[in-house]
Design a protein around this motif. Structure first.
Motif, short mmCIF file in Angstrom:
data_model
loop_
_atom_site.label_atom_id
_atom_site.label_comp_id
_atom_site.label_asym_id
_atom_site.label_seq_id
_atom_site.Cartn_x
_atom_site.Cartn_y
_atom_site.Cartn_z
N ASP A 1 14.55 -0.19 -29.62
CA ASP A 1 15.47 0.88 -29.20
C ASP A 1 16.77 0.29 -28.66
N ASN B 1 18.87 -0.99 -31.47
CA ASN B 1 19.54 0.12 -32.17
C ASN B 1 20.72 0.64 -31.35
N GLU B 2 20.55 0.68 -30.03
CA GLU B 2 21.63 1.13 -29.13
C GLU B 2 22.82 0.15 -29.22
#
Lengths: 143, 190
Positions: free
Chosen positions: B161, B164-165
């Motif tokens: 995550d 992806n951020e």
């Protein structure tokens, strides 16, 4: 298919001198010069190696086939030195380390009588490392 | 080959250590603790290198520097010289990715000491670097941030995550997703 020739004596150096080149290619295979048996490809890139690694200069006989090779060859740093020797030129000591005039250099020898670039027939050699900040040289060679 | 790793405890030097240990023998970690938070050469903060060295079971040479330009290079050279004298290293490994400033200076020091210099992450794509850390189960904590949109990532552990951020922040603000431009500093928990 492009044949990428490694001249690195130590495997770990391939991460630094071969991978940044192959990251720019799509269809290629990497072979160390000592393990090269036959060449079917019509484009070859001979990569550079570490400053302290001059082992390829003791095995120039392994590159004698290049003289009769009809395809295109790009030699980077050590690769340019190898091209020079195959074409009968001499090398001379010339240590250069660092990013100078937008080119990244890391070498102990140059081809006598030539500067950064050696071009003859199907051979092109560059003494600097185009995989750093001059990637278009590799892309143009491949296209 | 016996090698020393220039070790900050962050993700890059830890991944470089991981890669180098597959092919060569890592006999010492070399850490330069800079008092200059804005050093171009050395990562800050480096609070836990002793703990990390113990966990890795690799001895540590730790040298402090005021972090003044060029003097910090002399301090680095002394630390590498100590590693040559005490551990017989034949080369050093760095976590340099993109910085020709860092890389050139370390290459010159190694040349003057007649040892090898290895940069196994050199020119590596930054997202590929983050994914390689995840693939090899590195626990990487973001300990310092300095970039637009990064505040809420401080103290987070890098996972899919977070990667992806970081990719989204790259697209939005043009940041370097692995922090190569100084956008973040990390610490690896071993």
């Amino acid at each position: 298919m492009i044949l990428v020739i490694s001249v690195c004596e130590n495997k770990l150096h391939e991460e630094e001198f071969v991978k940044p080149v192959t990251d720019l290619l799509e269809n290629y295979k990497v072979v160390h010069y000592s393990e090269l048996k036959e060449v079917k490809e019509d484009k070859i890139i001979i990569c550079g190696t570490a400053l302290k690694d001059n082992s390829y200069l003791d095995h120039l006989d392994k590159f004698s086939w290049l003289k009769n090779f009809k395809g295109k060859v790009l030699g980077i740093c050590a690769g340019m030195q190898i091209i020079g020797k195959v074409l009968g030129k001499e090398l001379e000591e010339d240590k250069k380390i660092g990013f100078i005039d937008n080119k990244y250099y890391l070498h102990s020898f140059k081809v006598k009588g030539f500067g950064d670039i050696l071009e003859k027939n199907n051979f092109k050699g560059v003494l600097f490392h185009p995989e750093i900040r001059n990637k278009e040289i590799i892309k143009e060679f491949v296209d | 080959m016996k090698l020393g790793v220039l070790f900050s405890g962050g993700k890059d030097s830890s991944l470089a250590l991981f890669k180098a240990s597959k092919t060569d023998e890592i006999v010492v970690l070399i850490s330069i603790i800079s008092k200059n938070e804005d050093s171009y050469m050395f990562h800050t903060p480096m609070d836990n290198v002793e703990k990390q060295s113990k966990k890795l079971n690799i001895p540590l040479i730790k040298v402090e520097t005021l972090g003044e330009k060029e003097i910090e290079l002399e301090d680095l050279k002394l630390a590498i010289k100590k590693a040559i004298d005490e551990y017989s290293i034949e080369g050093v490994v760095t976590g340099a990715v993109e910085s020709v400033y860092q890389s050139t200076r370390i290459q010159k020091i190694c040349d003057s000491l007649d040892i090898h210099c290895f940069n196994p992450l050199w020119q590596m794509d930054q997202v590929e670097l983050l994914r390689e850390l995840l693939k090899n189960n590195f626990k990487v904590k973001i300990v310092k941030v300095a970039g637009e949109g990064l505040d809420n990532l401080k103290d987070k552990i890098i996972d899919e995550d977070v990667v992806n951020e970081l990719i989204k922040l790259k697209e939005k603000y043009g940041i370097n997703p692995a922090g190569e431009g100084g956008e973040m500093e990390t610490e690896v928990i071993f």
